[in-house]
Enzyme design. Sequence first.
Site, PDB file in Angstrom:
ATOM      1  N   PRO A   2      34.571  30.830  34.959  1.00  0.00           N
ATOM      2  CA  PRO A   2      34.977  31.260  33.613  1.00  0.00           C
ATOM      3  C   PRO A   2      35.381  32.735  33.592  1.00  0.00           C
ATOM      4  CG  PRO A   2      32.724  30.401  33.603  1.00  0.00           C
ATOM      5  CD  PRO A   2      33.160  30.457  35.029  1.00  0.00           C
ATOM      6  N   GLU A   3      36.541  33.005  33.037  1.00  0.00           N
ATOM      7  CA  GLU A   3      37.029  34.376  32.879  1.00  0.00           C
ATOM      8  C   GLU A   3      36.961  34.721  31.383  1.00  0.00           C
ATOM      9  OE1 GLU A   3      40.728  35.012  35.035  1.00  0.00           O
ATOM     10  OE2 GLU A   3      40.254  33.378  36.395  1.00  0.00           O
ATOM     11  N   ARG A 112      24.920  24.523  40.086  1.00  0.00           N
ATOM     12  CA  ARG A 112      24.662  25.112  41.407  1.00  0.00           C
ATOM     13  C   ARG A 112      23.839  26.391  41.311  1.00  0.00           C
ATOM     14  NH1 ARG A 112      30.488  25.639  43.647  1.00  0.00           N
ATOM     15  NH2 ARG A 112      29.494  26.517  45.486  1.00  0.00           N
TER      16      ARG A 112
END
Length: 273
Positions: A2-3, A112
Amino acid sequence: MPELPEVETIARDVRPHLVGATIRSIHVSRPDILRGIGRGAFERSLTGRRVTQVGRRAKHVVILLDDGRRVVIQPRMTGSLLVTDAARPPDRYVVIAAALSTGRRLDYRDVRRLGAVHLLSAAAWRRYTARIGPEPLEPAFTPDRLAAALAGGRLAVKKALMDQRRLAGVGNIYANEALWSAGIDPSRLSRTVTAAETRRLHRALRAILRRSIRRRGTTVRDYRTGTGEPGAFQSRLNVYGRASRPCRRCGRRIVLTHAIDARATYFCPGCQH
Ligand SMILES: [Zn+2]
């Protein structure tokens, strides 16, 4: 990963559920996600606190509490925030679950567990945010500020755009897209970018980030919005993920290289100079 547009979407989605709500109880099931604080101290610090603000800084969600401290969440690759019905049992990827006074629950999921969660005092937050570059969508972010971010050092313009100390929130996808849009070769040294090109890049970068926020971000793999859905900007990408396909501006085939920063760089050899 995500940016800026994706984290902005998450923050906007969860904000109306969090602001004004009190954290009744909180459970950290995987404490390896916490940075600089242990599970017990984190849970004790947040219990009973009211949320006063939810915002974004760079690629991080920032939750301001009524005691002046901030929970800073970096979702990185596989993290996501979701407000759900408290009656719904958390799934196995929920690493932090916070029961709210509204009867809802805030879940931080991280498949993760590559993300990170900090609890920062006001002073620690000032030090944290001071290390990050300017926000590209703020009114104060002028072409001159971008020029300053690109100046100095011998690094490729794409790397400079993605360097969080120079500029906040831009990662691989939007660096690729902005450079294509501005017609700039991503491998060029950032200090060779001219004033006219900087103005073009400034305009392109802001337009792309805004358009992506309107479409709730780009889902290539794992990203989900704060309501659990994929974003929709992936269908609007002009260069990222389009290796060997014709350029939408000049028709040449898009090239994929990993030579600049070991990340996937997509560019058009026909119209990016
Ligand atoms: Zn082209």
